[in-house]
Design a protein around this motif. Structure first.
Motif, PDB file in Angstrom:
ATOM      1  N   THR A  29     -19.884 -23.946 -21.176  1.00  0.00           N
ATOM      2  CA  THR A  29     -18.830 -24.652 -20.129  1.00  0.00           C
ATOM      3  C   THR A  29     -20.366 -24.550 -18.593  1.00  0.00           C
ATOM      4  OG1 THR A  29     -16.547 -24.101 -19.939  1.00  0.00           O
ATOM      5  CG2 THR A  29     -16.996 -23.957 -17.463  1.00  0.00           C
ATOM      6  N   VAL A  30     -20.955 -25.174 -18.012  1.00  0.00           N
ATOM      7  CA  VAL A  30     -21.570 -24.378 -16.919  1.00  0.00           C
ATOM      8  C   VAL A  30     -20.993 -24.881 -15.531  1.00  0.00           C
ATOM      9  CG1 VAL A  30     -24.389 -24.843 -16.356  1.00  0.00           C
ATOM     10  CG2 VAL A  30     -23.743 -25.224 -19.224  1.00  0.00           C
ATOM     11  N   VAL A  31     -21.049 -23.912 -15.367  1.00  0.00           N
ATOM     12  CA  VAL A  31     -20.939 -23.549 -13.658  1.00  0.00           C
ATOM     13  C   VAL A  31     -21.646 -23.998 -13.005  1.00  0.00           C
ATOM     14  CG1 VAL A  31     -19.233 -22.696 -12.076  1.00  0.00           C
ATOM     15  CG2 VAL A  31     -18.535 -22.524 -14.300  1.00  0.00           C
ATOM     16  N   ALA A  32     -22.353 -25.136 -11.695  1.00  0.00           N
ATOM     17  CA  ALA A  32     -23.175 -24.688 -11.493  1.00  0.00           C
ATOM     18  C   ALA A  32     -22.344 -25.759 -10.113  1.00  0.00           C
ATOM     19  CB  ALA A  32     -24.149 -25.671 -11.065  1.00  0.00           C
ATOM     20  N   GLU A  46     -20.640 -28.759 -21.107  1.00  0.00           N
ATOM     21  CA  GLU A  46     -19.059 -29.358 -19.940  1.00  0.00           C
ATOM     22  C   GLU A  46     -19.623 -28.538 -18.795  1.00  0.00           C
ATOM     23  OE1 GLU A  46     -15.463 -30.221 -21.229  1.00  0.00           O
ATOM     24  OE2 GLU A  46     -14.865 -28.520 -19.020  1.00  0.00           O
ATOM     25  N   VAL A  47     -20.012 -29.377 -17.675  1.00  0.00           N
ATOM     26  CA  VAL A  47     -21.002 -29.152 -16.521  1.00  0.00           C
ATOM     27  C   VAL A  47     -19.452 -29.320 -15.770  1.00  0.00           C
ATOM     28  CG1 VAL A  47     -22.530 -29.289 -14.672  1.00  0.00           C
ATOM     29  CG2 VAL A  47     -23.317 -29.330 -17.584  1.00  0.00           C
ATOM     30  N   VAL A  71     -26.268 -28.301  -9.847  1.00  0.00           N
ATOM     31  CA  VAL A  71     -25.389 -29.796 -10.789  1.00  0.00           C
ATOM     32  C   VAL A  71     -26.380 -30.080 -11.336  1.00  0.00           C
ATOM     33  CG1 VAL A  71     -23.366 -30.977 -10.307  1.00  0.00           C
ATOM     34  CG2 VAL A  71     -23.389 -28.973  -9.169  1.00  0.00           C
ATOM     35  N   HIS A  72     -27.309 -31.455 -11.324  1.00  0.00           N
ATOM     36  CA  HIS A  72     -28.186 -32.501 -11.008  1.00  0.00           C
ATOM     37  C   HIS A  72     -29.054 -31.655 -12.171  1.00  0.00           C
ATOM     38  CE1 HIS A  72     -26.706 -34.690  -8.079  1.00  0.00           C
ATOM     39  NE2 HIS A  72     -26.857 -34.153  -7.811  1.00  0.00           N
TER      40      HIS A  72
END
Lengths: 332, 341
Positions: free
Chosen positions: A209-212, A235-236, A217-218
């Protein structure tokens, strides 16, 4: 029937949200430095002064503390001001009004007033503007009860979140990453809102999981493309709102992927990543973790001028690829 | 003085009186006197309850400054707004607040103006146009300008009054606010209650100009100096400034020269001023002065003056009892009112 969708830039999407709100609600008016005939330092307000007049698209003196305070006073007496900080760095000059007045007035007065205002906050590095015009200070403001903090990553969300902010009864700070202003994307015509406090899962994945938020985000999506070729699925999650934060979306994602990484431009220590890590550590998702949590944040320094140094000061796509690959730990 | 005035016809006397005495009815003048008593008695009651351990935190008393608060508010209606200061009890009562809810707030009770969340430094009464006291020196200045801009944009015939102390005139917010109000010709009246000390630091030691009103020239607005302990002088200056604002001619800066006979707050040991200085100002107490003036001018009899004082005392006693008997907020509600939704 869905509204027609066009390609607009992030700046045009914000412009459109402001125009829609001003047409619909006579209480909405804009204030800021050089937002009138100049069109705003980033040409966001554009020709709004010609459409709505100088009373409602009001150039202010270079007085950020005063300007922010005028917005507070107007907000508690029946208007819906939008104050544009030319750069969010300049909000440091107005901390008193933002933190002591706007954020606390409702509480201090026992709920007798609301403070419906929007502060627009152009933020972020990557423009060669160096240390005093490039900061990402959103975590500071998200630490203050009484403020709401949003940070869109796409033209679609920029319009929808700003319209939500313009209808919200409380002070909302909208952080607009300067590198996004020219980025284009699909934007529906007409009025719609993105609820404040809801994150979006912008890419499904099984491994990490990547939280940005904002520009990150890009970068995370680009990193996800690269890693997908190696069989690593990120998973972004696009945070979109920092306060209130959508804990549930992050928790559910981590329970699925068992690995968490946050990517943000603000200085790493005591930043957004610490909050995301902590909320997972305190939740039922903690037991699902298969690896230590990773934070990828800004370097512990002011934003430097030299372009290579500037890039080195904030997470770039290769940094995310490398960190996510290591975190995935060979799982594919 | 009495004899001389009695010798003249009442018409002659009135023609030479300050504006306030010509524009305010005898009833309004009596109300003003009552408000001054209410402020004094409220603050003496506050002081007493603090000493008896009934209240908590700190407080800033405006004893000696009542004529300024009541005089400035004399021409206002509920549609006009004020922003106040940490020394704000007087402004609050002058603008029409209910001492019951003020005392309740002072005691931190759920029935208080801020439901016990604000305390002495944040009392507000939005319904009477009081946007609130403020714990930050200079905090209310830009907010008052915003309220005035709001009135202008909404086409309202109202004014925004901004109370601040001499200490605030060295804050950047003062300069930014006066400049914006002037550039935009907004209906604001800036009222500096110069009680001569920012905590312990005298204006001589802190301020490069002799009078705060001298700074008005830098912002192209009238700077008016009045004896802040003289109700009629203050009210007359307020009327002129309010009229000017309503004519669309922009802001005015009024400086009320006054004095707080109590210390800055509970921690003050009065090391920075002399007993003689304090005593000299006690002699200029605005309340007996106003009372005597009203009696001398025939607006009031001595018996009526006593009735007004007694009525104010009864109201304060009742407010005090109401506050004491009121419930405290529920700790479970500690995060209520942070946001609206």
């Amino acid at each position: 029937m869905d509204a027609p969708v066009r390609e607009l830039s992030f700046a045009q999407a914000i412009y459109e949200a402001l125009a829609i709100a001003m047409e619909a609600d006579p209480r909405v008016f804009l204030m800021g430095e050089d937002i009138g005939v100049y069109g705003g330092a980033f040409q966001v307000t554009g020709d709004l002064v010609h459409r709505f007049g100088a009373e409602r698209v009001r150039d202010t003196p270079i007085s950020e503390l005063g300007g922010a305070g005028v917005a507070v006073g107007a907000a508690v007496t029946g208007m819906r001001p939008v104050y544009e900080f030319q750069f969010s760095d300049f909000a440091t000059l107005a901390m008193e009004q933002i933190v002591n007045q706007a954020a606390k007035m409702r509480y201090m007065l026992g709920g007798e007033v609301s403070v419906p205002l929007v502060f627009r906050m152009p933020c972020g590095s990557g423009t060669g503007a160096a240390a005093q015009h490039s900061q990402s200070l959103e975590a500071w403001f998200a630490h203050v009860p009484g403020l709401k903090v949003v940070e869109p990553s796409t033209p679609h969300d920029a319009k929808g979140l700003l319209l939500a902010a313009l209808e919200d009864p409380d002070p909302v700070l909208v952080f607009e990453h300067k590198l996004l202003y020219k980025m284009k994307g699909p934007v529906p015509q007409g009025h719609y809102t993105i609820p404040i406090g809801e994150a979006a899962t912008v890419r499904q994945g099984r491994h990490v999981t990547v939280v940005a938020s904002a520009i990150m985000v890009h970068r995370a999506l680009e990193a996800a493309e690269t890693l997908a070729q190696e069989g690593i699925e990120l998973e972004v999650i696009d945070l979109r709102s920092l306060r209130p934060i959508d804990s549930r979306t992050i928790i559910e994602s981590v329970k699925k992927t068992t690995r968490l990484m946050s990517v943000y431009e603000g200085v790493k220590t005591l930043g957004i990543g610490a909050e995301i890590s902590a909320l997972i550590a305190e939740s039922e998702a903690f037991g699902y973790l298969d690896a230590p949590i990773v934070r990828l944040g800004g370097a512990e320094c002011p934003i430097p001028y030299n372009p290579e140094l500037e890039k080195a000061a904030v997470p770039q796509v290769p940094d995310i690829v490398e960190a996510a690959r290591a975190l995935a730990g060979g799982r594919t | 003085m009495d004899l001389m005035e009695k010798a003249m016809s009442s018409a002659e006397v009135r023609a030479n009186l300050p504006e306030a005495y010509r524009r305010l009815s005898p009833d309004q003048l009596k109300q003003a006197l009552k408000k001054m008593h209410l402020i004094r008695l409220f603050e003496e009651g506050a002081e007493d309850s603090y000493q008896r351990g009934l209240t908590y935190g700190t407080m800033h008393l405006s004893i000696g400054q009542e004529a300024s608060a009541v005089g400035i508010c004399a021409p206002l209606t509920d549609a006009d707004t004020i922003t106040s200061t940490h020394r704000g009890h007087g402004h609050c009562i002058a603008k029409g607040a209910d001492p019951k809810k003020m005392f309740a707030e002072f005691f931190g009770k759920e029935t208080g103006y801020c439901r016990g969340r604000g305390g002495s430094m944040h009392i507000a009464d939005v319904k009477t146009g009081n946007l609130g006291a403020n714990g930050i020196v200079g905090g209310g200045l830009p907010i008052a300008v915003g309220a005035a801009l709001s009135m202008k944009l909404q086409g309202k015939d109202s004014v925004s009054i901004c109370f601040f102390g001499d200490g605030a005139n060295n804050e950047g917010a003062f300069h930014e606010a006066l400049n914006m109000a002037s550039v935009w010709k907004l209906p604001v009246v800036f009222v500096c209650e110069n009680n001569q000390y920012g905590m312990s630091t005298s204006t001589e030691r802190s301020t490069a100009v002799k009078n705060v009103a001298d700074r008005a020239v830098a912002y192209s607005m009238p700077g008016v100096i009045v004896d802040g302990n003289d109700f009629a002088a203050v009210a007359s200056a307020s009327m002129a400034a309010v009229d000017r604002a309503k004519r669309g001619e922009g802001p005015t800066l009024i400086e009320c020269k006054t004095y707080r006979t109590r210390g800055h707050s509970r921690s003050d040991r009065n090391r920075y001023r002399t007993k003689e200085e304090i005593e000299a100002w006690v002699q200029r107490d605005p309340i007996p002065r106003f009372e005597q003036e009203l009696i001398g001018l025939g607006f009031l009899t001595a018996a009526e003056a006593e009735e007004i004082r007694a009525a104010a005392a009864a109201e304060i006693d009742e407010a005090y009892e109401f506050a004491k008997a009121s419930p405290s907020p529920d700790p479970a509600d500690v995060t209520r009112f942070v946001t609206t939704v």
